[in-house]
Design a protein around this motif. Sequence first.
Motif, PDB file in Angstrom:
ATOM      1  N   GLY A  53       3.848   8.367   1.151  1.00  0.00           N
ATOM      2  CA  GLY A  53       4.985   8.540   2.032  1.00  0.00           C
ATOM      3  C   GLY A  53       4.718   7.843   3.358  1.00  0.00           C
ATOM      4  O   GLY A  53       3.601   7.403   3.644  1.00  0.00           O
ATOM      5  N   VAL A  55       3.899   7.203   7.150  1.00  0.00           N
ATOM      6  CA  VAL A  55       3.099   7.818   8.204  1.00  0.00           C
ATOM      7  C   VAL A  55       3.169   6.916   9.428  1.00  0.00           C
ATOM      8  O   VAL A  55       3.375   5.704   9.307  1.00  0.00           O
ATOM      9  CB  VAL A  55       1.623   8.049   7.794  1.00  0.00           C
ATOM     10  CG1 VAL A  55       1.510   9.041   6.656  1.00  0.00           C
ATOM     11  CG2 VAL A  55       0.930   6.756   7.438  1.00  0.00           C
ATOM     12  N   SER A  87       1.029  18.480   8.931  1.00  0.00           N
ATOM     13  CA  SER A  87       1.813  17.246   8.898  1.00  0.00           C
ATOM     14  C   SER A  87       1.061  16.062   9.490  1.00  0.00           C
ATOM     15  O   SER A  87       1.603  14.965   9.567  1.00  0.00           O
ATOM     16  CB  SER A  87       3.134  17.436   9.647  1.00  0.00           C
ATOM     17  OG  SER A  87       2.884  17.742  11.003  1.00  0.00           O
ATOM     18  N   SER A  88      -0.179  16.272   9.880  1.00  0.00           N
ATOM     19  CA  SER A  88      -0.954  15.192  10.472  1.00  0.00           C
ATOM     20  C   SER A  88      -2.378  15.194   9.925  1.00  0.00           C
ATOM     21  O   SER A  88      -2.836  16.179   9.344  1.00  0.00           O
ATOM     22  CB  SER A  88      -0.979  15.329  11.992  1.00  0.00           C
ATOM     23  OG  SER A  88      -1.689  16.493  12.372  1.00  0.00           O
ATOM     24  N   ALA A 112       2.686  12.386   9.176  1.00  0.00           N
ATOM     25  CA  ALA A 112       3.613  12.129   8.080  1.00  0.00           C
ATOM     26  C   ALA A 112       5.017  12.094   8.672  1.00  0.00           C
ATOM     27  O   ALA A 112       5.378  12.923   9.508  1.00  0.00           O
ATOM     28  CB  ALA A 112       3.479  13.227   7.026  1.00  0.00           C
ATOM     29  N   ASP A 114       9.325  11.354   8.182  1.00  0.00           N
ATOM     30  CA  ASP A 114      10.532  11.254   7.359  1.00  0.00           C
ATOM     31  C   ASP A 114      11.390  10.144   7.959  1.00  0.00           C
ATOM     32  O   ASP A 114      11.894  10.281   9.080  1.00  0.00           O
ATOM     33  CB  ASP A 114      11.282  12.586   7.364  1.00  0.00           C
ATOM     34  CG  ASP A 114      12.516  12.583   6.473  1.00  0.00           C
ATOM     35  OD1 ASP A 114      13.225  11.553   6.416  1.00  0.00           O
ATOM     36  OD2 ASP A 114      12.766  13.618   5.837  1.00  0.00           O
ATOM     37  N   SER A 120       8.693  14.336  12.063  1.00  0.00           N
ATOM     38  CA  SER A 120       7.521  14.599  11.232  1.00  0.00           C
ATOM     39  C   SER A 120       7.927  15.428  10.022  1.00  0.00           C
ATOM     40  O   SER A 120       8.961  16.106  10.026  1.00  0.00           O
ATOM     41  CB  SER A 120       6.445  15.318  12.040  1.00  0.00           C
ATOM     42  OG  SER A 120       6.870  16.612  12.407  1.00  0.00           O
ATOM     43  N   ARG A 121       7.115  15.329   8.989  1.00  0.00           N
ATOM     44  CA  ARG A 121       7.351  16.087   7.765  1.00  0.00           C
ATOM     45  C   ARG A 121       6.006  16.658   7.315  1.00  0.00           C
ATOM     46  O   ARG A 121       4.948  16.129   7.669  1.00  0.00           O
ATOM     47  CB  ARG A 121       7.933  15.192   6.675  1.00  0.00           C
ATOM     48  CG  ARG A 121       6.981  14.068   6.276  1.00  0.00           C
ATOM     49  CD  ARG A 121       7.414  13.312   5.039  1.00  0.00           C
ATOM     50  NE  ARG A 121       6.514  12.194   4.793  1.00  0.00           N
ATOM     51  CZ  ARG A 121       5.340  12.280   4.164  1.00  0.00           C
ATOM     52  NH1 ARG A 121       4.911  13.444   3.717  1.00  0.00           N
ATOM     53  NH2 ARG A 121       4.585  11.215   3.990  1.00  0.00           N
ATOM     54  N   LEU A 123       2.855  17.145   4.969  1.00  0.00           N
ATOM     55  CA  LEU A 123       2.192  16.344   3.950  1.00  0.00           C
ATOM     56  C   LEU A 123       2.484  16.955   2.580  1.00  0.00           C
ATOM     57  O   LEU A 123       2.549  18.180   2.447  1.00  0.00           O
ATOM     58  CB  LEU A 123       0.680  16.329   4.186  1.00  0.00           C
ATOM     59  CG  LEU A 123       0.212  15.564   5.417  1.00  0.00           C
ATOM     60  CD1 LEU A 123      -1.217  15.946   5.777  1.00  0.00           C
ATOM     61  CD2 LEU A 123       0.323  14.065   5.193  1.00  0.00           C
ATOM     62  N   THR A 124       2.678  16.119   1.574  1.00  0.00           N
ATOM     63  CA  THR A 124       2.903  16.629   0.229  1.00  0.00           C
ATOM     64  C   THR A 124       1.579  17.167  -0.335  1.00  0.00           C
ATOM     65  O   THR A 124       0.492  16.838   0.170  1.00  0.00           O
ATOM     66  CB  THR A 124       3.430  15.525  -0.705  1.00  0.00           C
ATOM     67  OG1 THR A 124       2.407  14.534  -0.869  1.00  0.00           O
ATOM     68  CG2 THR A 124       4.706  14.900  -0.158  1.00  0.00           C
ATOM     69  N   GLU A 127      -0.565  14.225  -1.290  1.00  0.00           N
ATOM     70  CA  GLU A 127      -1.185  13.576  -0.131  1.00  0.00           C
ATOM     71  C   GLU A 127      -2.360  14.406   0.374  1.00  0.00           C
ATOM     72  O   GLU A 127      -3.434  13.862   0.675  1.00  0.00           O
ATOM     73  CB  GLU A 127      -0.158  13.381   0.993  1.00  0.00           C
ATOM     74  CG  GLU A 127       0.882  12.327   0.695  1.00  0.00           C
ATOM     75  CD  GLU A 127       2.028  12.330   1.689  1.00  0.00           C
ATOM     76  OE1 GLU A 127       2.550  11.243   1.967  1.00  0.00           O
ATOM     77  OE2 GLU A 127       2.423  13.420   2.185  1.00  0.00           O
ATOM     78  N   ARG A 128      -2.184  15.720   0.448  1.00  0.00           N
ATOM     79  CA  ARG A 128      -3.252  16.609   0.918  1.00  0.00           C
ATOM     80  C   ARG A 128      -4.455  16.556  -0.026  1.00  0.00           C
ATOM     81  O   ARG A 128      -5.594  16.549   0.412  1.00  0.00           O
ATOM     82  CB  ARG A 128      -2.755  18.044   1.056  1.00  0.00           C
ATOM     83  CG  ARG A 128      -1.723  18.225   2.167  1.00  0.00           C
ATOM     84  CD  ARG A 128      -1.309  19.669   2.319  1.00  0.00           C
ATOM     85  NE  ARG A 128      -2.443  20.503   2.667  1.00  0.00           N
ATOM     86  CZ  ARG A 128      -3.026  20.555   3.869  1.00  0.00           C
ATOM     87  NH1 ARG A 128      -2.552  19.820   4.845  1.00  0.00           N
ATOM     88  NH2 ARG A 128      -4.043  21.340   4.092  1.00  0.00           N
TER      89      ARG A 128
END
Length: 141
Positions: A53, A55, A87-88, A112, A114, A120-121, A123-124, A127-128
Motif C-alpha cells: 500500500g 506510504v 499506522s507508522s 501508511a 490512503d 493516514s491509514r 497498516l494491513t 504489511e505488519r
Amino acid sequence: MSETKVYTCDVQIRWGDSDRLGHVNNARVIEFMQEGRALFLKEQVRAAGGRAGAVVVRKMDAEFLRPLTDASGPVRVEVSVVHLGTSSFTMRHVVKDADGNVCAAGDALLVAFDVRTEKSRPLTDMEREVLGRYLPAATLT
C-alpha cells in the motif's frame, strides 16, 4: 537475543551522482536509501502474496560517516525495521561501500497513507507481518 533480520540490495553509483571532485552528493546517498527501502517494500510484500500500500515519509534523518566516491560502488544498502506502530513504522538504512565500510546511516519514519482520503491509514495485517520479520525480537510485544 536473536539477531535482527536485514534486507540488502546493491545500488550502482551512476556518473551523475557525484560532483566535480568525484564525491557522491549527500542527496544521492538519501536516494540510495530510498531505493533500498522501495525495493524492500516491493519485493517483501510481493513475496508474501500481497501488494504494498501507499506510504509517505514523515521524517528522515541521515548521518554521513564516510565519503562515497565514484570508485566506492556498487554500494550495499541494508534495511531493517526499528519500530512498528499502528499506522507508522521506522526503517533503518545503512549504506556501505564496496569494501564494506559504513558510509552513511539513517532512519525514516513512514506512515501508511490512503491516497483517496489523503490521510493516514492503519497498516494491513500483511504489511505488519512482513515488517515484523525485520523487527528485532526484543521489541516485539
